[in-house]
Motif scaffolding. Sequence first.
Motif, PDB file in Angstrom:
ATOM      1  N   SER A  63       0.832  -1.202   0.000  1.00  0.00           N
ATOM      2  CA  SER A  63       0.000   0.000   0.000  1.00  0.00           C
ATOM      3  C   SER A  63       0.870   1.257   0.000  1.00  0.00           C
ATOM      4  O   SER A  63       0.744   2.139   0.852  1.00  0.00           O
ATOM      5  N   LEU A  64       1.749   1.329  -1.005  1.00  0.00           N
ATOM      6  CA  LEU A  64       2.675   2.456  -1.092  1.00  0.00           C
ATOM      7  C   LEU A  64       1.956   3.794  -1.260  1.00  0.00           C
ATOM      8  O   LEU A  64       2.504   4.839  -0.912  1.00  0.00           O
ATOM      9  N   GLU A  68      -1.267   6.397   5.342  1.00  0.00           N
ATOM     10  CA  GLU A  68      -0.487   5.992   6.507  1.00  0.00           C
ATOM     11  C   GLU A  68       0.881   5.487   6.062  1.00  0.00           C
ATOM     12  O   GLU A  68       1.048   4.996   4.942  1.00  0.00           O
ATOM     13  N   PRO A  69       1.888   5.563   6.939  1.00  0.00           N
ATOM     14  CA  PRO A  69       3.194   4.989   6.606  1.00  0.00           C
ATOM     15  C   PRO A  69       3.088   3.489   6.352  1.00  0.00           C
ATOM     16  O   PRO A  69       2.240   2.806   6.928  1.00  0.00           O
ATOM     17  N   ALA A 118       3.342  13.110  -2.761  1.00  0.00           N
ATOM     18  CA  ALA A 118       4.107  13.196  -1.516  1.00  0.00           C
ATOM     19  C   ALA A 118       3.950  11.934  -0.678  1.00  0.00           C
ATOM     20  O   ALA A 118       4.921  11.446  -0.082  1.00  0.00           O
ATOM     21  N   ALA A 119       2.730  11.380  -0.623  1.00  0.00           N
ATOM     22  CA  ALA A 119       2.494  10.166   0.166  1.00  0.00           C
ATOM     23  C   ALA A 119       3.257   8.981  -0.424  1.00  0.00           C
ATOM     24  O   ALA A 119       3.890   8.200   0.315  1.00  0.00           O
ATOM     25  N   VAL A 124       7.734   5.147  -0.450  1.00  0.00           N
ATOM     26  CA  VAL A 124       8.781   4.495  -1.243  1.00  0.00           C
ATOM     27  C   VAL A 124      10.140   4.675  -0.574  1.00  0.00           C
ATOM     28  O   VAL A 124      10.930   3.732  -0.471  1.00  0.00           O
ATOM     29  N   ARG A 125      10.400   5.874  -0.081  1.00  0.00           N
ATOM     30  CA  ARG A 125      11.686   6.101   0.584  1.00  0.00           C
ATOM     31  C   ARG A 125      11.814   5.258   1.849  1.00  0.00           C
ATOM     32  O   ARG A 125      12.902   4.731   2.149  1.00  0.00           O
ATOM     33  N   ARG A 126      10.730   5.134   2.607  1.00  0.00           N
ATOM     34  CA  ARG A 126      10.757   4.273   3.798  1.00  0.00           C
ATOM     35  C   ARG A 126      11.077   2.831   3.405  1.00  0.00           C
ATOM     36  O   ARG A 126      11.820   2.125   4.101  1.00  0.00           O
TER      37      ARG A 126
END
Length: 272
Positions: A63-64, A68-69, A118-119, A124-126
């Motif tokens: 769920s990229l 939520e993170p 932005a989400a 993706v970075r996480r």
Amino acid sequence: MSGPSGVGIGWRPEIAGFVAGLPGLRFVEVVAEAVAPAGPLPDGLAELRGRGVDVVPHGVRLSLGGAEPVDPARVAHLAAVAAALDAPLVSEHIAFVRAGGLEAGHLLPLPRSRQAVAAVVANVRRTQAELPVPLALEPIAALFDWPDDELDEADFLTEILDATGALLLLDVANVHANARNRGGEPTALLDRLPLERIAYAHVAGGAEHGGFYHDTHTDPVPAAVLDLVRELCQRRRPPALLLERDGHYPPAAELRAELDALAAASGHPAVT
């Protein structure tokens, strides 16, 4: 580590014997959530890895695109599967599958808004921070556009790729489906995407139902999708293309014919 190359097929237990018998096969894709990295690999996958066939884990549950993170446990599982398979890369979808604690059970499209960009970029970075290999992102097929779209598809995808450095998993069947259902010329999208970022491409079949074209993965690949593969390869041939089949598997001769047609359309060597 180099990425996948040539013509591949989605590995499923139901067709493991067929896949194992493909003499020229150089890569397959497996649903990441179907692999338990702590235990032994399924026999078919272990045998392919022993032959030097690349196995790419394809996630469907991160769920990229969610507000939520991403769930750290799901990211850790994807990373562990990549390590267990010695994968050259992993892939996931630009979509969301859960919100507010509810599971949709499907890949759902995002509004093409700055907020959505932005989400996705944050998630993706996480994910990239925990992965041992590169991540390729797949845009999904959708039956509709959100009313608050601020970007078109090409700008939306390019902004995400530029901000994250991620690779692109381009599903040619999705490009065809979106053009049929949402309007637009599919080759126009190809002309505006960063094709040099493609790690590999998906190709699948679909069917018309209720006035919409559905990307079913259970029907033969239509001629229009193979034509779009040729259009893509004329612009820039992806290093690898993968045939997706999920359920209602045809006889082996028909699967071989589909793989041969994909090789012919792309110019990659036959694997049959």
